[in-house]
Design a protein around this motif. Structure first.
Motif, PDB file in Angstrom:
ATOM      1  N   ASP A 126       0.873  -1.249   0.098  1.00  0.00           N
ATOM      2  CA  ASP A 126      -0.003  -0.042  -0.143  1.00  0.00           C
ATOM      3  C   ASP A 126       0.849   1.342   0.188  1.00  0.00           C
ATOM      4  OD1 ASP A 126      -2.307  -1.570   0.110  1.00  0.00           O
ATOM      5  OD2 ASP A 126      -2.283  -1.475   2.299  1.00  0.00           O
ATOM      6  N   ALA A 127       1.941   1.393   0.669  1.00  0.00           N
ATOM      7  CA  ALA A 127       2.747   2.487   0.781  1.00  0.00           C
ATOM      8  C   ALA A 127       3.491   2.712  -0.380  1.00  0.00           C
ATOM      9  CB  ALA A 127       3.812   2.281   1.978  1.00  0.00           C
ATOM     10  N   GLN A 128       4.034   1.648  -1.213  1.00  0.00           N
ATOM     11  CA  GLN A 128       4.519   1.746  -2.301  1.00  0.00           C
ATOM     12  C   GLN A 128       3.565   1.967  -3.562  1.00  0.00           C
ATOM     13  OE1 GLN A 128       7.911   1.074  -3.253  1.00  0.00           O
ATOM     14  NE2 GLN A 128       7.399   2.306  -4.724  1.00  0.00           N
ATOM     15  N   ALA A 129       2.389   1.560  -3.305  1.00  0.00           N
ATOM     16  CA  ALA A 129       1.463   2.154  -4.328  1.00  0.00           C
ATOM     17  C   ALA A 129       1.041   3.738  -4.158  1.00  0.00           C
ATOM     18  CB  ALA A 129      -0.090   1.567  -4.000  1.00  0.00           C
ATOM     19  N   LEU A 130       1.150   4.139  -2.972  1.00  0.00           N
ATOM     20  CA  LEU A 130       1.117   5.471  -2.884  1.00  0.00           C
ATOM     21  C   LEU A 130       2.194   6.158  -3.451  1.00  0.00           C
ATOM     22  CD1 LEU A 130      -0.020   5.994   0.842  1.00  0.00           C
ATOM     23  CD2 LEU A 130      -1.478   6.746  -1.313  1.00  0.00           C
ATOM     24  N   VAL A 131       3.514   5.758  -3.336  1.00  0.00           N
ATOM     25  CA  VAL A 131       4.634   6.225  -3.760  1.00  0.00           C
ATOM     26  C   VAL A 131       4.442   6.550  -5.369  1.00  0.00           C
ATOM     27  CG1 VAL A 131       7.107   5.919  -4.436  1.00  0.00           C
ATOM     28  CG2 VAL A 131       6.328   5.742  -1.913  1.00  0.00           C
ATOM     29  N   ASN A 132       4.113   5.342  -6.133  1.00  0.00           N
ATOM     30  CA  ASN A 132       3.831   5.105  -7.281  1.00  0.00           C
ATOM     31  C   ASN A 132       2.860   6.217  -8.010  1.00  0.00           C
ATOM     32  OD1 ASN A 132       5.818   3.138  -7.155  1.00  0.00           O
ATOM     33  ND2 ASN A 132       4.450   1.469  -7.439  1.00  0.00           N
ATOM     34  N   ARG A 133       1.766   6.537  -7.250  1.00  0.00           N
ATOM     35  CA  ARG A 133       0.997   7.608  -7.750  1.00  0.00           C
ATOM     36  C   ARG A 133       1.317   8.927  -7.902  1.00  0.00           C
ATOM     37  NH1 ARG A 133      -3.761   5.365  -4.232  1.00  0.00           N
ATOM     38  NH2 ARG A 133      -2.857   6.773  -2.828  1.00  0.00           N
ATOM     39  N   GLY A 134       2.651   9.464  -7.222  1.00  0.00           N
ATOM     40  CA  GLY A 134       2.814  10.495  -7.316  1.00  0.00           C
ATOM     41  C   GLY A 134       4.083  10.603  -8.334  1.00  0.00           C
ATOM     42  N   PRO A 135       3.948  11.664  -9.192  1.00  0.00           N
ATOM     43  CA  PRO A 135       5.160  11.701 -10.337  1.00  0.00           C
ATOM     44  C   PRO A 135       6.456  12.270  -9.711  1.00  0.00           C
ATOM     45  CG  PRO A 135       2.966  13.291 -10.829  1.00  0.00           C
ATOM     46  CD  PRO A 135       2.803  12.413  -9.224  1.00  0.00           C
ATOM     47  N   TYR A 136       6.367  13.246  -8.657  1.00  0.00           N
ATOM     48  CA  TYR A 136       7.630  13.338  -8.053  1.00  0.00           C
ATOM     49  C   TYR A 136       8.309  12.254  -7.520  1.00  0.00           C
ATOM     50  CZ  TYR A 136      11.297  16.242  -5.824  1.00  0.00           C
ATOM     51  OH  TYR A 136      12.526  16.557  -5.258  1.00  0.00           O
ATOM     52  N   LEU A 137       7.750  11.507  -6.364  1.00  0.00           N
ATOM     53  CA  LEU A 137       8.402  10.497  -6.139  1.00  0.00           C
ATOM     54  C   LEU A 137       8.714   9.367  -6.948  1.00  0.00           C
ATOM     55  CD1 LEU A 137       5.866  10.058  -2.821  1.00  0.00           C
ATOM     56  CD2 LEU A 137       8.326  11.092  -2.840  1.00  0.00           C
ATOM     57  N   SER A 138       7.806   9.315  -7.863  1.00  0.00           N
ATOM     58  CA  SER A 138       8.261   8.330  -9.060  1.00  0.00           C
ATOM     59  C   SER A 138       9.684   8.672  -9.596  1.00  0.00           C
ATOM     60  CB  SER A 138       7.073   8.199 -10.071  1.00  0.00           C
ATOM     61  OG  SER A 138       6.064   7.337  -9.318  1.00  0.00           O
TER      62      SER A 138
END
Length: 65
Positions: free
Chosen positions: A5-17
């Motif tokens: 779930d935490a990684q999915a939140l990261v993956n949704r954000g362009p900057y974090l990606s």
């Protein structure tokens, strides 16, 4: 929330990606992440220092959790 779930939140954000953030460990007490190094992060080519804004972004992300 799970590690996935935490990684999915990261993956949704362009900057974090763009930072290449990977969640390595996640618990109610802490989060451990790793960012994929990018040449554009260099603040001082002579010293090969990472720009402080990148470090601040990683701290800000971890603090949000």
């Amino acid at each position: 929330m799970t590690l996935d779930d935490a990684q999915a939140l990261v993956n949704r954000g362009p900057y974090l990606s763009w930072l290449g953030v990977k969640v390595l460990n996640f618990d109610k007490q802490f989060i451990e992440v790793r960012a994929t190094w990018r040449q554009e992060w260099i603040a001082n080519p002579t010293l090969q220092q990472t720009h402080g804004g990148i470090l601040a972004a990683l701290i800000d992300f971890a603090a949000d959790f």
